[in-house]
Design a protein around this motif. Structure first.
Motif, PDB file in Angstrom:
ATOM      1  N   ASP A 186       0.827  -1.205   0.000  1.00 32.28           N
ATOM      2  CA  ASP A 186       0.000   0.000   0.000  1.00 32.28           C
ATOM      3  C   ASP A 186       0.864   1.259   0.000  1.00 32.28           C
ATOM      4  O   ASP A 186       2.097   1.193  -0.086  1.00 32.28           O
ATOM      5  CB  ASP A 186      -1.009  -0.021   1.148  1.00 32.28           C
ATOM      6  CG  ASP A 186      -0.370   0.036   2.536  1.00 32.28           C
ATOM      7  OD1 ASP A 186       0.766   0.533   2.652  1.00 32.28           O
ATOM      8  OD2 ASP A 186      -1.007  -0.417   3.498  1.00 32.28           O
ATOM      9  N   GLU A 187       0.194   2.413   0.131  1.00 34.60           N
ATOM     10  CA  GLU A 187       0.880   3.701  -0.045  1.00 34.60           C
ATOM     11  C   GLU A 187       1.859   4.030   1.070  1.00 34.60           C
ATOM     12  O   GLU A 187       2.636   4.984   0.961  1.00 34.60           O
ATOM     13  CB  GLU A 187      -0.172   4.823  -0.166  1.00 34.60           C
ATOM     14  CG  GLU A 187      -0.770   5.310   1.147  1.00 34.60           C
ATOM     15  CD  GLU A 187      -1.756   4.333   1.777  1.00 34.60           C
ATOM     16  OE1 GLU A 187      -2.151   4.551   2.935  1.00 34.60           O
ATOM     17  OE2 GLU A 187      -2.133   3.358   1.094  1.00 34.60           O
ATOM     18  N   THR A 188       1.876   3.240   2.151  1.00 29.88           N
ATOM     19  CA  THR A 188       2.837   3.487   3.229  1.00 29.88           C
ATOM     20  C   THR A 188       4.225   2.931   2.911  1.00 29.88           C
ATOM     21  O   THR A 188       5.182   3.196   3.628  1.00 29.88           O
ATOM     22  CB  THR A 188       2.354   2.854   4.546  1.00 29.88           C
ATOM     23  OG1 THR A 188       2.297   1.426   4.383  1.00 29.88           O
ATOM     24  CG2 THR A 188       0.980   3.378   4.932  1.00 29.88           C
ATOM     25  N   THR A 189       4.319   2.142   1.837  1.00 34.02           N
ATOM     26  CA  THR A 189       5.567   1.453   1.506  1.00 34.02           C
ATOM     27  C   THR A 189       6.477   2.313   0.645  1.00 34.02           C
ATOM     28  O   THR A 189       6.043   2.895  -0.351  1.00 34.02           O
ATOM     29  CB  THR A 189       5.277   0.143   0.746  1.00 34.02           C
ATOM     30  OG1 THR A 189       4.327  -0.623   1.471  1.00 34.02           O
ATOM     31  CG2 THR A 189       6.559  -0.669   0.565  1.00 34.02           C
ATOM     32  N   CYS A 190       7.738   2.375   1.022  1.00 31.81           N
ATOM     33  CA  CYS A 190       8.755   3.047   0.222  1.00 31.81           C
ATOM     34  C   CYS A 190       9.246   2.085  -0.855  1.00 31.81           C
ATOM     35  O   CYS A 190       9.768   1.013  -0.546  1.00 31.81           O
ATOM     36  CB  CYS A 190       9.915   3.486   1.110  1.00 31.81           C
ATOM     37  SG  CYS A 190      11.346   4.111   0.198  1.00 31.81           S
TER      38      CYS A 190
ATOM     39  N   ILE B 119      21.091   5.715  -1.954  1.00 30.92           N
ATOM     40  CA  ILE B 119      19.888   6.479  -2.312  1.00 30.92           C
ATOM     41  C   ILE B 119      18.879   6.442  -1.173  1.00 30.92           C
ATOM     42  O   ILE B 119      18.301   7.474  -0.802  1.00 30.92           O
ATOM     43  CB  ILE B 119      19.265   5.922  -3.613  1.00 30.92           C
ATOM     44  CG1 ILE B 119      20.203   6.177  -4.800  1.00 30.92           C
ATOM     45  CG2 ILE B 119      17.898   6.562  -3.871  1.00 30.92           C
ATOM     46  CD1 ILE B 119      19.780   5.474  -6.077  1.00 30.92           C
ATOM     47  N   GLU B 120      18.667   5.248  -0.598  1.00 32.43           N
ATOM     48  CA  GLU B 120      17.709   5.128   0.500  1.00 32.43           C
ATOM     49  C   GLU B 120      18.124   5.984   1.694  1.00 32.43           C
ATOM     50  O   GLU B 120      17.274   6.577   2.373  1.00 32.43           O
ATOM     51  CB  GLU B 120      17.579   3.665   0.938  1.00 32.43           C
ATOM     52  CG  GLU B 120      16.494   3.452   1.990  1.00 32.43           C
ATOM     53  CD  GLU B 120      16.511   2.052   2.588  1.00 32.43           C
ATOM     54  OE1 GLU B 120      15.663   1.795   3.461  1.00 32.43           O
ATOM     55  OE2 GLU B 120      17.364   1.238   2.202  1.00 32.43           O
ATOM     56  N   ALA B 121      19.419   6.092   1.950  1.00 29.41           N
ATOM     57  CA  ALA B 121      19.919   6.859   3.091  1.00 29.41           C
ATOM     58  C   ALA B 121      20.028   8.353   2.801  1.00 29.41           C
ATOM     59  O   ALA B 121      20.434   9.121   3.685  1.00 29.41           O
ATOM     60  CB  ALA B 121      21.277   6.316   3.517  1.00 29.41           C
ATOM     61  N   GLY B 122      19.705   8.757   1.566  1.00 32.37           N
ATOM     62  CA  GLY B 122      19.771  10.172   1.223  1.00 32.37           C
ATOM     63  C   GLY B 122      21.147  10.647   0.812  1.00 32.37           C
ATOM     64  O   GLY B 122      21.418  11.852   0.764  1.00 32.37           O
TER      65      GLY B 122
ATOM     66  N   ILE C  50      16.793  11.654  -3.089  1.00 36.80           N
ATOM     67  CA  ILE C  50      18.045  12.366  -3.376  1.00 36.80           C
ATOM     68  C   ILE C  50      17.924  13.848  -3.035  1.00 36.80           C
ATOM     69  O   ILE C  50      18.773  14.414  -2.331  1.00 36.80           O
ATOM     70  CB  ILE C  50      18.433  12.167  -4.857  1.00 36.80           C
ATOM     71  CG1 ILE C  50      18.716  10.670  -5.131  1.00 36.80           C
ATOM     72  CG2 ILE C  50      19.652  13.026  -5.215  1.00 36.80           C
ATOM     73  CD1 ILE C  50      18.840  10.321  -6.599  1.00 36.80           C
ATOM     74  N   THR C  51      16.845  14.471  -3.504  1.00 40.67           N
ATOM     75  CA  THR C  51      16.680  15.908  -3.249  1.00 40.67           C
ATOM     76  C   THR C  51      16.346  16.195  -1.786  1.00 40.67           C
ATOM     77  O   THR C  51      16.730  17.233  -1.232  1.00 40.67           O
ATOM     78  CB  THR C  51      15.566  16.497  -4.137  1.00 40.67           C
ATOM     79  OG1 THR C  51      14.340  15.782  -3.904  1.00 40.67           O
ATOM     80  CG2 THR C  51      15.955  16.384  -5.609  1.00 40.67           C
ATOM     81  N   GLY C  52      15.647  15.282  -1.139  1.00 42.27           N
ATOM     82  CA  GLY C  52      15.279  15.475   0.262  1.00 42.27           C
ATOM     83  C   GLY C  52      16.320  14.963   1.227  1.00 42.27           C
ATOM     84  O   GLY C  52      16.132  15.050   2.447  1.00 42.27           O
ATOM     85  N   ARG C  53      17.389  14.385   0.702  1.00 44.02           N
ATOM     86  CA  ARG C  53      18.497  13.843   1.502  1.00 44.02           C
ATOM     87  C   ARG C  53      18.021  12.832   2.537  1.00 44.02           C
ATOM     88  O   ARG C  53      18.478  12.797   3.679  1.00 44.02           O
ATOM     89  CB  ARG C  53      19.280  14.967   2.210  1.00 44.02           C
ATOM     90  CG  ARG C  53      19.688  16.147   1.353  1.00 44.02           C
ATOM     91  CD  ARG C  53      20.345  15.732   0.040  1.00 44.02           C
ATOM     92  NE  ARG C  53      21.611  15.022   0.218  1.00 44.02           N
ATOM     93  CZ  ARG C  53      22.279  14.411  -0.776  1.00 44.02           C
ATOM     94  NH1 ARG C  53      21.774  14.414  -2.018  1.00 44.02           N
ATOM     95  NH2 ARG C  53      23.417  13.813  -0.551  1.00 44.02           N
ATOM     96  N   GLY C  54      17.096  11.990   2.132  1.00 47.91           N
ATOM     97  CA  GLY C  54      16.620  10.946   3.014  1.00 47.91           C
ATOM     98  C   GLY C  54      15.296  10.366   2.554  1.00 47.91           C
ATOM     99  O   GLY C  54      14.683  10.866   1.609  1.00 47.91           O
ATOM    100  N   CYS C  55      14.863   9.320   3.239  1.00 46.82           N
ATOM    101  CA  CYS C  55      13.611   8.653   2.869  1.00 46.82           C
ATOM    102  C   CYS C  55      12.418   9.413   3.422  1.00 46.82           C
ATOM    103  O   CYS C  55      12.358   9.706   4.626  1.00 46.82           O
ATOM    104  CB  CYS C  55      13.612   7.219   3.406  1.00 46.82           C
ATOM    105  SG  CYS C  55      12.121   6.287   2.995  1.00 46.82           S
TER     106      CYS C  55
END
Length: 448
Positions: A333-337, A374-377, A425-430
Motif C-alpha cells: 500500500d501507499e505506506t511502503t517506500c 539512495i535510501e539513506a539520502g 536524493i533531493t530530500g536527503r533521506g527517505c
C-alpha cells in the motif's frame, strides 16, 4: 464472450476452483486415508491402463503448463526424454521454493503430499523412470518429515516399490533436503546440488532431457505441476481445459500476501484478475490503497494499481510487461517506500548469487551499494542512470535467470516510481516512515 468478461460476471464462489486445496481444512488431510476418500490414486489407475506414450500425449493435450515460473508445457517436457537409449531416466521434483513472496508449494506439501506422489508415479510411468527425487529446501523440516511419512505410507500400500498395482512398474522415491540456496531453484544448479556438488548452473546444451542427473535423461518439474497431473488423469483433459484460457488452461494456486486483509492461497482458474482476488479476500487493509504489486514474485517486473484488471495468465501478464512467474502476488500500500522494498529484494539477490558469472556477482553488489546510498539520502541524480545501466549489464547477460530477476525490480520501479527515487536524493533521506508499513501499524490495542 471473452474469458475476462466471463470471469467478471462470476460470483466469488464460482471464481475459485479448489482442486489441490479442496480438502486442506480436513482433519489429517495429509494422510493416505483422507487422500483416498477424495479419489486419490484413481488417476494413477487410469494412467496405468494406458501406454506411456498415450499418457504423455494426454498431459500434452490437456495444456498443462509448468507452474514453477517459466510456464513450459509439461507434456512437451516429458516428450523430450529419448526412449530406447539404454540409460536410466530420472524425474526430479523442484521443491526448493524460495522466491520472495512465493508460498504455494510448501503449504501444498504440508496439506496434500500424496497428490505430488501420485503425480510422480504417473510421470515416471510416462517417461519410463524407476527412480525419482524430491529436492526440498532443508529449512522446512516439518515438510521434510511429512514427505517422508507420506512416502512410507505409499510404500506400505504398494503404491511405491516393485510391481505397482500389478502394472510391472517399479519405482523408488528419494526425498532429498537441500542446504538452503536460492540458486538451487534453477534446475541445473539443483541437479549439481543433488549430485553432491556446489549448486551452480550448468552450461546448456546439453539440456537435462538429454544429460541431466548423473548425465542421464532427466525431467525437472515443479511441485504444483506434477501434483496437478492426477486430477487431469482422473477428471479428464476436457475438464481441465474448461478452466482458464486457451493458451493457459486449468487451475492454479495464487499466493496473496502483503498489505491485504486476508492473505493466503487462492486456487482459481488462470486468467482471474488481482481486482477479483482482492474483492474475494477483503481488499487491502482498511483505510489504505494499493500502490504496487508483483504478479509472480520479486523477480518479476512490478505492476501498479493501473494493472488491477490484467488477466493473471501467461499471455495476459506478459502482454502487460511482466511475467506470471510463481503467481506470488505481493501487494504493497501507499505506506511502503518503493526504494526500500527494491533495496531489500536486491540485497537478497546479491546474497544468493552463486558467483559463477561476473555480471551477476559484481552487478548485484554494486546495485546494493547504490540503492543503500539512495535510501539513506546520500545518492546523486546520476546514480539513477547508473542503476539502470548496471541492471542492463546484468539482464540477459548472466549465466542464469537470477541476474534477470535482480534487474526486473530495478527497471520497473524506475519506470513507475522514478520521482520517488528523486525525492530520496533531493530530500536527503527517505520520506516514508517504515513503522507505518508494518502489519501491526494500524492496531489500536493499548498494551500495558
Amino acid at each position: 464472450m471473452t474469458l475476462a468478461a466471463e470471469l467478471k460476471d462470476m460470483s466469488p464462489e464460482k471464481l475459485l476452483a479448489p482442486v489441490l486445496s479442496a480438502f486442506w481444512d480436513e482433519d489429517r488431510s495429509w494422510t493416505l486415508d483422507v487422500y483416498r476418500r477424495h479419489d486419490g490414486y484413481e488417476g494413477l489407475r487410469k494412467a496405468l491402463a494406458m501406454t506411456p506414450d498415450d499418457v504423455i500425449a494426454y498431459v500434452k493435450d490437456s495444456g498443462l503448463r509448468g507452474r514453477g515460473g517459466a510456464g513450459f508445457p509439461t507434456g512437451m517436457k516429458w516428450q523430450f526424454i529419448p526412449q530406447g537409449d539404454g540409460k536410466p531416466h530420472y524425474l526430479v521434483v523442484n521443491a526448493d521454493e524460495s522466491e520472495p513472496g512465493t508460498c504455494k508449494d510448501i503449504p501444498l506439501l504440508l496439506a496434500n503430499p500424496h497428490s505430488l506422489i501420485e503425480g510422480m508415479i504417473i510421470a515416471c510411468y510416462a517417461i519410463r523412470s524407476s527412480h525419482a527425487f524430491i529436492y526440498l529446501r532443508g529449512e522446512v523440516v516439518p515438510v521434510l518429515r511429512r514427505l517422508h511419512s507420506a512416502v512410507r505410507e505409499a510404500y506400505a500400500a504398494g503404491l511405491l516399490g516393485e510391481n505397482i498395482l500389478g502394472s510391472g512398474l517399479d519405482l523408488d522415491i528419494t526425498v532429498h533436503a537441500g542446504a538452503g540456496a536460492y540458486i538451487c531453484g534453477e534446475e541445473t544448479a539443483l541437479l549439481d546440488s543433488l549430485e553432491g556438488r556446489r549448486g551452480q548452473p550448468r552450461l546448456r546444451p546439453p539440456f537435462p532431457a538429454v544429460a541431466g542427473l548423473y548425465a542421464c535423461p532427466t525431467v525437472v518439474n515443479n511441485v504444483e505441476s506434477i501434483a496437478s497431473v492426477p486430477a487431469i488423469m482422473q477428471r479428464g483433459k476436457e475438464w481441465f481445459r474448461s478452466m482458464g484460457s486457451e493458451k493457459s488452461p486449468g487451475f492454479t494456486l495464487y499466493s496473496l500476501s502483503g498489505h491485504v486483509a486476508s492473505p493466503g492461497q487462492y486456487e482459481a482458474p488462470l486468467g482471474i484478475t488481482l481486482r477479483q482476488l482482492l474483492e474475494m479476500s477483503g481488499g487491502m487493509r482498511p483505510g489504505h490503497r494499493l500502490k504496487f504489486w508483483t504478479p509472480g514474485g520479486s523477480s518479476t517486473p512490478m505492476f501498479t494499481d493501473e494493472h488491477l484488471d490484467v488477466p493473471l495468465d501467461y499471455e495476459g501478464v506478459g502482454a502487460a510487461g511482466s511475467m506470471l512467474g510463481t503467481k506470488a502476488l505481493q501487494c504493497f500500500d501507499e505506506t511502503t517506500c518503493v526504494v526500500r522494498a527494491v533495496t531489500r529484494w536486491t540485497e537478497f539477490y546479491a546474497h544468493e548469487s552463486c558467483g559463477k558469472c561476473t555480471p551477476c556477482r559484481e552487478g548485484t553488489y554494486w546495485l546494493v551499494q547504490l540503492l543503500r546510498d539512495i535510501e539513506a539520502g546520500k545518492g546523486q541524480m546520476s546514480d539513477l542512470d547508473k542503476l539502470n545501466d548496471i541492471a542492463d549489464n546484468i539482464n540477459g547477460k548472466s549465466f542464469c535467470a537470477l541476474g534477470d530477476g535482480a534487474a526486473s525490480p530495478i527497471f520497473s520501479s524506475l519506470k513507475y516510481f522514478r520521482e520517488e527515487y528523486e525525492q530520496h536524493i533531493t530530500g536527503r533521506g527517505c520520506p516514508f516512515d517504515p513503522a507505518k508499513s508494518t502489519a501491526w501499524a494500524d492496531r489500536t490495542e493499548v498494551t500495558a
